[in-house]
Design a protein around this motif. Structure first.
Motif, mmCIF file in Angstrom:
data_model
loop_
_atom_site.group_PDB
_atom_site.id
_atom_site.type_symbol
_atom_site.label_atom_id
_atom_site.label_comp_id
_atom_site.label_asym_id
_atom_site.label_seq_id
_atom_site.Cartn_x
_atom_site.Cartn_y
_atom_site.Cartn_z
ATOM 1 N N ASP A 1 -8.631 -5.815 -9.636
ATOM 2 C CA ASP A 1 -8.964 -4.493 -9.090
ATOM 3 C C ASP A 1 -9.092 -4.545 -7.568
ATOM 4 O O ASP A 1 -8.697 -3.615 -6.866
ATOM 5 N N ILE A 2 -9.626 -5.639 -7.066
ATOM 6 C CA ILE A 2 -9.773 -5.761 -5.605
ATOM 7 C C ILE A 2 -8.395 -5.837 -4.944
ATOM 8 O O ILE A 2 -8.152 -5.214 -3.910
ATOM 9 N N ILE A 3 -7.485 -6.570 -5.570
ATOM 10 C CA ILE A 3 -6.115 -6.668 -5.038
ATOM 11 C C ILE A 3 -5.488 -5.266 -4.979
ATOM 12 O O ILE A 3 -4.882 -4.872 -3.984
ATOM 13 N N LYS A 4 -5.698 -4.506 -6.069
ATOM 14 C CA LYS A 4 -5.113 -3.152 -6.112
ATOM 15 C C LYS A 4 -5.669 -2.292 -4.987
ATOM 16 O O LYS A 4 -4.947 -1.548 -4.334
ATOM 17 N N ILE A 5 -6.979 -2.390 -4.762
ATOM 18 C CA ILE A 5 -7.607 -1.564 -3.718
ATOM 19 C C ILE A 5 -7.073 -1.967 -2.335
ATOM 20 O O ILE A 5 -6.776 -1.108 -1.500
ATOM 21 N N CYS A 6 -6.918 -3.256 -2.112
ATOM 22 C CA CYS A 6 -6.367 -3.710 -0.825
ATOM 23 C C CYS A 6 -4.953 -3.153 -0.648
ATOM 24 O O CYS A 6 -4.574 -2.720 0.456
ATOM 25 N N ASP A 7 -4.168 -3.141 -1.726
ATOM 26 C CA ASP A 7 -2.801 -2.592 -1.641
ATOM 27 C C ASP A 7 -2.831 -1.106 -1.306
ATOM 28 O O ASP A 7 -2.040 -0.621 -0.495
ATOM 29 N N ILE A 8 -3.752 -0.378 -1.944
ATOM 30 C CA ILE A 8 -3.862 1.068 -1.682
ATOM 31 C C ILE A 8 -4.212 1.295 -0.216
ATOM 32 O O ILE A 8 -3.592 2.113 0.473
#
Ligand SMILES: Nc1nc2c(ncn2[C@@H]2O[C@H](COP(=O)(O)OP(=O)(O)OP(=O)(O)O)[C@@H](O)[C@H]2O)c(=O)[nH]1
Length: 303
Positions: free
Chosen positions: A98-105
């Motif tokens: 989830d943290i990776i996804k947020i960084c991508d966003i």
């Protein structure tokens, strides 16, 4: 120039803060640290002195209950401070995917050139089996989505245990670089060099079966201005937290004052605990994370 992001994840008490403290002095350029604590009171932020700016986000995980604070903080850091790198220490029960996804966003929405450089997970060798069987939903996501895995809480002579943990880790993530050396005993610059000179496979998101959100699985107790302890009482406290008397305590930490007016930093997990003297602190405080915590007994212990 891109902003390099390093996420240092790992289950409760694995050694994330210890690792960051070691490597920060070897980081090149201008950086900032986002420090996330599941408990209501920040403890780890105090451990960094003025080495670099620290943004603390507490009372939940940056991947779920305090995700908006995380997004806002990350957006602000990437757009306003001309940083070379950002370090992120999620809470021990946060989801790395989830943290990776947020960084991508944030990378897309801010148009900042963000590079997810190191996705590090620290695995506590002593607690490995129990954490997999009891909290696999949280723990496995951290293992499966890392591109570098470090091992902690093992000593010389634990080779057989280390090899068995390494082969289990490989069955969940065959691509990550697994750093088998005892980084706890190695100088920070050397660890970074070893990590960075190994070939990285990049990362591919692994969707682990989602467990209940952390705030429905774990509870916290916290206290400020805790009572004073003698050295013997601190030793007794670390032993007593292991018993079921206080509930199932997974992690406890904080700053306590002693009856001699000194300050002590204490650390507890079911597999290891310790305390040491530290310099003068602003206040005494304690945080406990676990399940079925006995708050009444806990407050008698600390308040
Ligand atoms: N012997 C030994 N102790 C370690 C090792 N890694 C960390 N520790 C100790 O374990 C305790 C917890 O380490 P932290 O760095 O605070 O762990 P953390 O992952 O940041 O903990 P939380 O964020 O609170 O979950 C400290 O007392 C460390 O000194 C290790 O590899 N070996």
């Amino acid at each position: 120039m891109s902003i390099d992001i390093t996420v240092v994840s790992g289950f409760l008490g694995a050694g994330k803060t210890t690792f960051l403290k070691k490597v920060i002095s070897g980081m090149q350029g201008k950086g900032a640290l986002i420090e996330n604590e599941f408990g209501d009171i920040g403890i780890d932020g105090d451990m960094f002195g003025d080495e670099l700016p620290v943004r603390e986000i507490y009372a939940g995980c940056i991947c779920c209950s305090v995700v908006h604070d995380f997004k806002k903080t990350l957006e602000e850091l990437v757009s306003s401070y001309s940083l070379d790198y950002i370090l992120i220490e999620p809470s021990g029960v946060a989801s790395l995917s989830d943290i990776i996804k947020i960084c991508d966003i944030v990378s897309k929405s801010s148009k900042a050139d963000i590079s997810l450089k190191r996705l590090i997970t620290i695995v506590d060798v002593k607690g490995f089996e129990d954490y997999i069987s009891d909290f696999g939903g949280f723990f496995l996501d951290q293992i499966e989505n890392a591109n570098v895995i470090l091992l902690s809480h093992f000593e010389e002579g634990d080779d057989e245990k280390v090899e068995s943990v390494v082969s289990r880790i490989k069955s969940y993530n065959e691509k990550a670089l697994i750093f088998k050396e005892n980084w706890y005993r190695i100088e920070g610059g050397e660890i970074l060099y070893s990590i960075d000179s190994a070939e990285s496979e990049g990362y591919a998101l692994e969707e682990t079966e989602k467990s209940n959100p952390a705030n429905r699985t774990f509870e916290t107790y916290s206290a400020r201005n805790t009572k004073s302890f003698s050295e013997e009482e601190i030793e007794e406290l670390l032993i007593s937290l292991k018993s079921k008397e206080y509930g199932h305590v997974l992690r406890a930490k904080g700053i306590l004052t002693t009856d001699r007016g000194k300050y002590v930093n204490f650390n507890f997990s079911q597999y290891s605990s310790s305390w040491s003297y530290v310099g003068i602190c602003e206040e005494s405080k304690a945080v406990v994370i676990g399940q079925d915590l006995n708050r009444e007994k806990m407050s008698k212990l600390f308040e």
